[in-house]
Every structure is written in structure tokens, then in C-alpha cells.
Motif scaffolding. Structure first.
Motif, PDB file in Angstrom:
ATOM      1  N   GLU A  74       0.836  -1.211   0.000  1.00 15.41           N
ATOM      2  CA  GLU A  74       0.000   0.000   0.000  1.00 15.41           C
ATOM      3  C   GLU A  74       0.863   1.250   0.000  1.00 15.41           C
ATOM      4  O   GLU A  74       0.641   2.189  -0.778  1.00 15.41           O
ATOM      5  N   LEU A  75       1.858   1.283   0.867  1.00 16.26           N
ATOM      6  CA  LEU A  75       2.710   2.474   0.953  1.00 16.26           C
ATOM      7  C   LEU A  75       3.479   2.697  -0.338  1.00 16.26           C
ATOM      8  O   LEU A  75       3.562   3.821  -0.842  1.00 16.26           O
ATOM      9  N   LYS A  76       4.010   1.628  -0.886  1.00 16.15           N
ATOM     10  CA  LYS A  76       4.805   1.782  -2.110  1.00 16.15           C
ATOM     11  C   LYS A  76       3.921   2.228  -3.270  1.00 16.15           C
ATOM     12  O   LYS A  76       4.346   3.029  -4.106  1.00 16.15           O
ATOM     13  N   TYR A  77       2.685   1.723  -3.300  1.00 14.50           N
ATOM     14  CA  TYR A  77       1.755   2.165  -4.339  1.00 14.50           C
ATOM     15  C   TYR A  77       1.518   3.673  -4.218  1.00 14.50           C
ATOM     16  O   TYR A  77       1.577   4.416  -5.197  1.00 14.50           O
ATOM     17  N   CYS A  78       1.273   4.152  -2.999  1.00 16.58           N
ATOM     18  CA  CYS A  78       1.023   5.591  -2.794  1.00 16.58           C
ATOM     19  C   CYS A  78       2.252   6.420  -3.185  1.00 16.58           C
ATOM     20  O   CYS A  78       2.143   7.421  -3.892  1.00 16.58           O
ATOM     21  N   ILE A  79       3.407   5.982  -2.738  1.00 21.24           N
ATOM     22  CA  ILE A  79       4.646   6.741  -2.986  1.00 21.24           C
ATOM     23  C   ILE A  79       4.971   6.783  -4.482  1.00 21.24           C
ATOM     24  O   ILE A  79       5.270   7.835  -5.044  1.00 21.24           O
ATOM     25  N   ASN A  80       4.849   5.622  -5.136  1.00 20.67           N
ATOM     26  CA  ASN A  80       5.182   5.583  -6.566  1.00 20.67           C
ATOM     27  C   ASN A  80       4.182   6.365  -7.407  1.00 20.67           C
ATOM     28  O   ASN A  80       4.527   6.914  -8.450  1.00 20.67           O
ATOM     29  N   SER A  81       2.934   6.422  -6.956  1.00 21.92           N
ATOM     30  CA  SER A  81       1.927   7.174  -7.716  1.00 21.92           C
ATOM     31  C   SER A  81       2.145   8.673  -7.566  1.00 21.92           C
ATOM     32  O   SER A  81       1.768   9.453  -8.434  1.00 21.92           O
ATOM     33  N   ALA A  82       2.735   9.080  -6.436  1.00 21.38           N
ATOM     34  CA  ALA A  82       2.880  10.516  -6.166  1.00 21.38           C
ATOM     35  C   ALA A  82       4.142  11.105  -6.780  1.00 21.38           C
ATOM     36  O   ALA A  82       4.096  12.116  -7.472  1.00 21.38           O
ATOM     37  N   TYR A  83       5.275  10.485  -6.498  1.00 19.45           N
ATOM     38  CA  TYR A  83       6.555  11.128  -6.843  1.00 19.45           C
ATOM     39  C   TYR A  83       7.072  10.598  -8.174  1.00 19.45           C
ATOM     40  O   TYR A  83       8.065   9.883  -8.233  1.00 19.45           O
ATOM     41  N   ASP A  84       6.357  10.942  -9.246  1.00 17.99           N
ATOM     42  CA  ASP A  84       6.725  10.467 -10.578  1.00 17.99           C
ATOM     43  C   ASP A  84       6.982  11.655 -11.513  1.00 17.99           C
ATOM     44  O   ASP A  84       7.423  12.708 -11.065  1.00 17.99           O
TER      45      ASP A  84
ATOM     46  N   LEU B  69      16.525  24.637  -0.501  1.00 17.30           N
ATOM     47  CA  LEU B  69      15.821  23.362  -0.725  1.00 17.30           C
ATOM     48  C   LEU B  69      14.587  23.696  -1.562  1.00 17.30           C
ATOM     49  O   LEU B  69      13.608  24.256  -1.058  1.00 17.30           O
ATOM     50  N   GLU B  70      14.651  23.382  -2.841  1.00 20.13           N
ATOM     51  CA  GLU B  70      13.573  23.786  -3.758  1.00 20.13           C
ATOM     52  C   GLU B  70      12.422  22.779  -3.728  1.00 20.13           C
ATOM     53  O   GLU B  70      12.522  21.685  -4.261  1.00 20.13           O
ATOM     54  N   LEU B  71      11.344  23.211  -3.132  1.00 17.11           N
ATOM     55  CA  LEU B  71      10.186  22.315  -2.982  1.00 17.11           C
ATOM     56  C   LEU B  71       9.088  22.648  -3.985  1.00 17.11           C
ATOM     57  O   LEU B  71       7.921  22.383  -3.735  1.00 17.11           O
ATOM     58  N   PHE B  72       9.469  23.266  -5.101  1.00 21.77           N
ATOM     59  CA  PHE B  72       8.424  23.748  -6.030  1.00 21.77           C
ATOM     60  C   PHE B  72       8.510  23.090  -7.401  1.00 21.77           C
ATOM     61  O   PHE B  72       8.107  23.668  -8.388  1.00 21.77           O
ATOM     62  N   HIS B  73       9.019  21.881  -7.457  1.00 23.70           N
ATOM     63  CA  HIS B  73       9.148  21.224  -8.762  1.00 23.70           C
ATOM     64  C   HIS B  73       7.956  20.339  -9.116  1.00 23.70           C
ATOM     65  O   HIS B  73       7.990  19.603 -10.081  1.00 23.70           O
ATOM     66  N   GLY B  74       6.891  20.426  -8.333  1.00 24.08           N
ATOM     67  CA  GLY B  74       5.690  19.632  -8.600  1.00 24.08           C
ATOM     68  C   GLY B  74       4.719  20.347  -9.533  1.00 24.08           C
ATOM     69  O   GLY B  74       5.016  21.429 -10.044  1.00 24.08           O
ATOM     70  N   PRO B  75       3.548  19.744  -9.721  1.00 25.23           N
ATOM     71  CA  PRO B  75       2.600  20.230 -10.740  1.00 25.23           C
ATOM     72  C   PRO B  75       2.012  21.614 -10.488  1.00 25.23           C
ATOM     73  O   PRO B  75       1.518  22.227 -11.436  1.00 25.23           O
ATOM     74  N   THR B  76       2.016  22.139  -9.277  1.00 28.76           N
ATOM     75  CA  THR B  76       1.401  23.457  -9.076  1.00 28.76           C
ATOM     76  C   THR B  76       2.417  24.496  -8.592  1.00 28.76           C
ATOM     77  O   THR B  76       2.057  25.592  -8.172  1.00 28.76           O
ATOM     78  N   LEU B  77       3.686  24.145  -8.625  1.00 26.30           N
ATOM     79  CA  LEU B  77       4.790  25.084  -8.382  1.00 26.30           C
ATOM     80  C   LEU B  77       4.909  25.601  -6.951  1.00 26.30           C
ATOM     81  O   LEU B  77       5.497  26.655  -6.726  1.00 26.30           O
ATOM     82  N   ALA B  78       4.310  24.898  -5.990  1.00 25.44           N
ATOM     83  CA  ALA B  78       4.511  25.295  -4.593  1.00 25.44           C
ATOM     84  C   ALA B  78       4.770  24.037  -3.761  1.00 25.44           C
ATOM     85  O   ALA B  78       4.483  22.915  -4.195  1.00 25.44           O
TER      86      ALA B  78
ATOM     87  N   ASP C 167       2.666  20.666  -3.123  1.00 22.70           N
ATOM     88  CA  ASP C 167       2.671  19.458  -3.948  1.00 22.70           C
ATOM     89  C   ASP C 167       3.414  18.305  -3.284  1.00 22.70           C
ATOM     90  O   ASP C 167       3.148  17.143  -3.590  1.00 22.70           O
ATOM     91  N   MET C 168       4.361  18.617  -2.403  1.00 23.33           N
ATOM     92  CA  MET C 168       5.147  17.554  -1.777  1.00 23.33           C
ATOM     93  C   MET C 168       4.225  16.588  -1.025  1.00 23.33           C
ATOM     94  O   MET C 168       4.484  15.393  -0.967  1.00 23.33           O
ATOM     95  N   ALA C 169       3.161  17.117  -0.437  1.00 20.56           N
ATOM     96  CA  ALA C 169       2.242  16.252   0.296  1.00 20.56           C
ATOM     97  C   ALA C 169       0.937  16.012  -0.457  1.00 20.56           C
ATOM     98  O   ALA C 169       0.334  14.954  -0.339  1.00 20.56           O
ATOM     99  N   LEU C 170       0.507  16.998  -1.239  1.00 19.77           N
ATOM    100  CA  LEU C 170      -0.812  16.843  -1.874  1.00 19.77           C
ATOM    101  C   LEU C 170      -0.777  15.961  -3.116  1.00 19.77           C
ATOM    102  O   LEU C 170      -1.826  15.602  -3.643  1.00 19.77           O
ATOM    103  N   THR C 171       0.413  15.584  -3.567  1.00 22.27           N
ATOM    104  CA  THR C 171       0.454  14.576  -4.624  1.00 22.27           C
ATOM    105  C   THR C 171       0.232  13.186  -4.023  1.00 22.27           C
ATOM    106  O   THR C 171      -0.256  12.296  -4.694  1.00 22.27           O
TER     107      THR C 171
END
Ligand SMILES: *Cc1c(COP(=O)(O)O)cnc(C)c1O
Length: 496
Positions: A72-82, A102-111, A114-118
Motif C-alpha cells: 500500500e505504501l509503495k503504491y502511494c509513494i510511486n503514484s505521487a513522486y513520478d 531546498l527547492e520544494l516547487f518542482h511539482g505540478p502546481t509550483l509550490a 505538492d510535496m504532500a498533496l500529490t
């Protein structure tokens, strides 16, 4: 391995599993869920720093979410951080003129949201499945601008879930607003409110704890959950990047394993920096956690006096995601500082509700020693953007600039020479107008989307894909309501 459970900060003694805490979002008594004990990591720091982002995420998540299986955890992690992230590193540490971002803005909404909401949508869906929940989940989210878009993006088109986002109609940047009102997905709803972020957050909390309304929802086959950082499914994934930043500092030879480093965190709702505190409690060698505020400096005053007083004017600043006077996650810190004495936390929160302020005890003040507060005026924030850009051509966003400015001041005041990571929470492209105006007055008043092109020219960082065509996207949401009509909006949207 020890099982970890969660309980309310406020006195309801019932303990729940992580899946239950994630689905519920907030405890029934209005408190926040905290772990009944800090977990222990099963591997040492020497090993952890060799891990990549996903491996680290697995190690941290499994220590808190002990009711989840490995699959379950690996499924969640792999689905998020791709590939949603524009770099395989996910959260790079960038060295600029002796400073570390530490640049935390490389996700889909640029803030950094995304680190947690993905990952939250996957954690939530998995939790609901584990608990055999047959209700449709309705996510209510209050946003100061960035959470809303990140949550909409994360939950869009996820079956069995609807998401309603409330944002302060006049309290977000042009790009932030445009990102939200153009959101696609047949399960997404965006509502502007006539009020500020605190009004939106209070309104949502009120709906969550309205028993009659919850019964009505239940009778209609719905239940509420939260995508705000009151949800531990948001908080725990944020612990990961503190370890990851440390690992990168070791790998690049900036520090040796075991050395203390500081983090300076631009803070609003206290979620990000609290994750840093949890990282420290898990054993990461962290010196000071420097809590950086903008002119809404309620946290700075709290750190320096021990009195939290929200009775003051709400200032609209150029770092709108930190325009907050009621920092929800501070309640979790109070719980930790006060040895999880739930009566004490409840009294403090009652006092905040009734009188607008509270004061912590002398021993709790002493326990605040891991933190130090600072704040930056609008002028200093703008100057930081300009100075760093002129010295290095690196463009910070306005929130990161608050942190940078506070750090400069901290260094000078204390002489603390430990390596310090500046937590960079948004791309400058999200706050184009204020960033460009700070670089040069000539950009004042220019259309925000035109400014993106100018920004691309001067920074040599291309316009990120998610905002490149944003001005051409059709606006799909236009509902605006009064701050006391938020419940009616839910009824209208769900047709109940
Ligand atoms: C949300 C946000 C913050 C504040 O983070 P908290 O966890 O609420 O303290 C800072 N900067 C940006 C860009 C944000 O979106």
C-alpha cells in the motif's frame, strides 16, 4: 516494531489508526491528531542518506503509518513522486553564493504543497478502502492560495471523492487565482469567499465539527475529510524532505554525517516547520528551526514572548500564502511542548477562541528552544529578492525571500555559523508581479502573463509547463459567497 496510533490534542482519549486519522482529518473534539508516541526509524542516518526520495519516503511513512502494508505504501509513494515533478530528484538542494535552497516547487502546481498533496489522495483512497468506507468523501479545503490548487490537482477525477476549495477572493495572487478557477475535473468545486484565509479556515473547521450537518451528510451517503495540513496525511509526507535535504548536504560534502544543520522555513499555518520538528524528533541532527514570518508576525511575537495574540490587523502582503493569524499546526507543537497534556492544550485553544489570545507556561517556553522566530517587512522581502538576483541571477519567490531575509538577520544577530538550509516554498513564476517589481520598478503594473516572459529572459529559467498556457485556459469556476454562507455552498454543490 511498535504500532503507532493517533489521538486528539484536546482531550478526547480515543486512539485511532493512521488510516482513521487520515480519513477523518480532524478529531471529533476539534483537536488535531498527533502520534501517541514518536516512532523510531529502523535504519540509521548513515544508511538513510544514501536513499533516494522514494526510498526515504517509504522509510519515514512506514514508521508513522504502521497500519499500512508495504504494498500500500509503495503504491502511494510511486503514484505521487513520478513525472509530475519536473526533476527526478523531486526536491533538489541548490547552492547559490554560499546559501543552500531546498527547492520544494518542482511539482505540478509550483509550490511546496505538492510535496504532500500529490500523495494525500492515494493515502486517503487507500485508507478508505482499508476501513471499508462506503460513503463518498467530500474534501473541504480552505486555502491561502497554494493548497487549493495543489489539492484540486491531486484529487481531480479521483473516483469516490469530491473536492470543494474556499479561497479569499481578494487575497491571492493573479496566477494563484487563475490556476484555481481554470481547474478541470468533474469532481472539483472552487468558491471565492468575501473574507480572508482565517475566515475560510474557521468556516471549514466549523462545518467539520457541526454534528447535525455531519449527520445530514451521512444520511445522504457523504462524509467529510480535509486536505489542509491539519490532516496527518499532509504533515507526515513533509517530514521526508528534511531528511532528504540533509542527505544531499552530506553527499555534496557540505557537511559530515552527524553535523547539526539549521532550517529556515517561511511559515504560515506552521505545517511545514512542524514537519521539520518531527524530523528532529525522529533523530535528524537539526540545530535551530528558524520560523520566518511576514508582517503578519503573530508567530514571531509568540516565539519571543510566549503569548499568542491574534488580535491585530490582518495585513495583505506579497507573500499571501503566509497571510495567516491563526496557525493551526501550532496546536500540535503545544501538545508536544506540554507533554501531551490535553487539558492544557484545550484550555489554551478555548482561550484563543474566547479572548483571541493565550499565554504558555514558563516550562513550555523553555521547551521552545528548538525554535527561533524572525520576520521580514515588505521592504526587506523585496530587497532580498533584488540583492540575491543581482549577486547571482537566482530569482527567489516572495515567500522564500521572507525566509532569506530572516536568515540574514539571524546570522548577523547570533553569529551561528552552522550550515543552514533555506526552505524554498514556491517558484517565482507563481508570484511574478511582486518578484519582478522587486527586481526593478519598471515592471510595476505590467500584465502578469507578459511578466512571465520577461522573467524567463532575466532568470534564464524557462516558464514552467503548468503555467505556460494558463492565461489561455477557460475559467470554469465563478462562485463567490459570503464567509458565513460556506455551509450553504456545500449543500448546494451536493444537492442535499
Ligand atoms: C503554504 C505556504 C507557506 C506556509 O506553509 P505552512 O505550512 O502553512 O507554514 C509558505 N510558502 C508557500 C509558498 C506556501 O504555499
Amino acid at each position: 516494531m511498535n504500532e503507532i496510533y493517533f489521538k486528539s490534542t484536546r482531550g478526547d482519549e480515543k486512539i485511532v489508526s493512521s488510516a482513521q486519522a487520515i480519513v477523518k482529518g480532524i478529531a471529533g473534539d476539534g483537536g488535531l491528531f498527533v502520534p501517541t508516541q514518536m516512532p523510531r526509524l529502523s535504519v540509521g542516518l548513515k544508511e538513510l542518506i544514501t536513499y533516494d526520495y522514494k526510498q526515504l519516503a517509504y522509510e519515514i511513512l512506514k514508521s508513522f503509518l504502521t497500519d499500512f502494508t508495504e504494498d500500500e505504501l509503495k503504491y502511494c509513494i510511486n503514484s505521487a513522486y513520478d513525472e509530475k515533478f519536473d526533476t527526478p530528484v523531486i526536491a533538489p538542494v541548490v547552492k547559490v553564493e554560499g546559501d543552500y535552497f531546498l527547492e520544494l516547487f518542482h511539482g505540478p502546481t509550483l509550490a511546496f504543497k505538492d510535496m504532500a498533496l500529490t500523495i494525500l489522495p492515494y493515502l486517503l483512497k487507500t485508507s478508505a478502502k482499508k476501513l471499508n468506507i462506503d460513503k463518498e468523501i467530500v474534501i473541504l479545503t480552505a486555502t491561502s492560495g497554494d493548497t487549493g490548487k495543489a489539492a484540486l490537482e491531486g484529487f481531480a477525477n479521483i473516483e469516490g471523492i469530491k473536492i470543494i476549495v474556499y479561497f479569499p477572493q481578494n487575497g491571492v495572487s493573479e496566477v494563484q487565482k487563475k490556476q484555481m478557477v481554470t481547474q478541470e475535473g468533474n469532481n472539483t468545486y472552487v468558491v471565492g469567499i468575501q473574507g480572508n484565509f482565517d475566515d475560510a479556515q474557521n468556516g471549514v473547521k466549523k462545518i467539520f465539527t457541526d454534528e447535525a450537518f455531519n449527520t445530514k451528510m451521512n444520511n445522504n451517503g457523504y462524509m467529510f475529510s480535509s486536505a489542509n495540513s491539519i490532516n496527518i496525511g499532509r504533515l507526515i509526507p513533509q517530514v521526508v524532505y528534511y531528511f532528504y535535504a540533509y542527505a544531499q548536504m552530506c553527499k555534496s560534502g557540505e557537511i559530515n554525517v552527524g553535523d547539526d544543520i539549521n532550517f529556515v522555513v517561511p511559515t504560515g499555518n506552521f505545517g511545514n516547520i512542524l514537519a521539520g520538528y518531527y524530523a528532529k524528533r525522529l533523530g535528524l541532527p537539526v540545530g535551530k528551526l528558524i520560523c520566518a514570518s511576514n508582517e503578519n508576525k503573530v508567530l514571531y511575537d509568540f516565539m519571543s514572548t510566549g503569548t499568542y495574540d491574534k488580535q491585530r490587523d490582518f495585513v495583505l502582503t506579497m507573500s499571501p500564502s503566509m497571510d495567516i493569524l491563526i496557525s493551526s499546526n501550532l496546536e500540535r507543537l503545544l501538545s508536544a511542548l506540554g507533554d501531551e497534556d490535553t487539558n492544557r492544550v484545550r484550555d489554551l485553544m478555548d482561550s484563543l477562541n474566547k479572548t483571541g489570545k493565550y499565554e504558555i507556561s514558563e516550562e513550555m517556553k523553555l521547551a521552545l528552544e528548538d525554535f527561533v522566530g524572525g520576520f521580514a517587512s515588505e521592504e526587506k522581502t523585496g530587497k532580498a529578492i533584488k540583492d540575491v538576483f543581482e549577486a547571482s541571477s537566482y530569482l527567489m519567490d516572495t515567500h522564500t525571500a521572507v525566509a532569506y531575509s530572516v536568515f540574514e538577520e539571524y546570522k548577523e544577530r547570533t553569529g551561528d555559523s552552522r550550515k543552514t538550509v533555506i526552505v524554498s516554498t514556491a517558484s517565482p513564476y507563481k508570484f511574478t508581479a511582486n518578484v519582478m517589481k522587486s527586481v526593478d520598478h519598471k515592471f510595476e503594473g505590467v500584465d502578469e502573463f507578459e511578466l512571465m516572459k520577461q522573467m524567463e529572459k532575466i532568470s534564464k529559467v524557462s516558464i514552467p509547463e503548468p503555467v505556460r498556457e494558463l492565461d489561455k485556459k477557460p475559467e470554469l469556476h465563478n462562485t463567490v459567497c459570503n464567509k458565513d454562507q460556506m455551509k450553504e455552498q456545500v449543500e448546494k454543490i451536493l444537492g442535499i
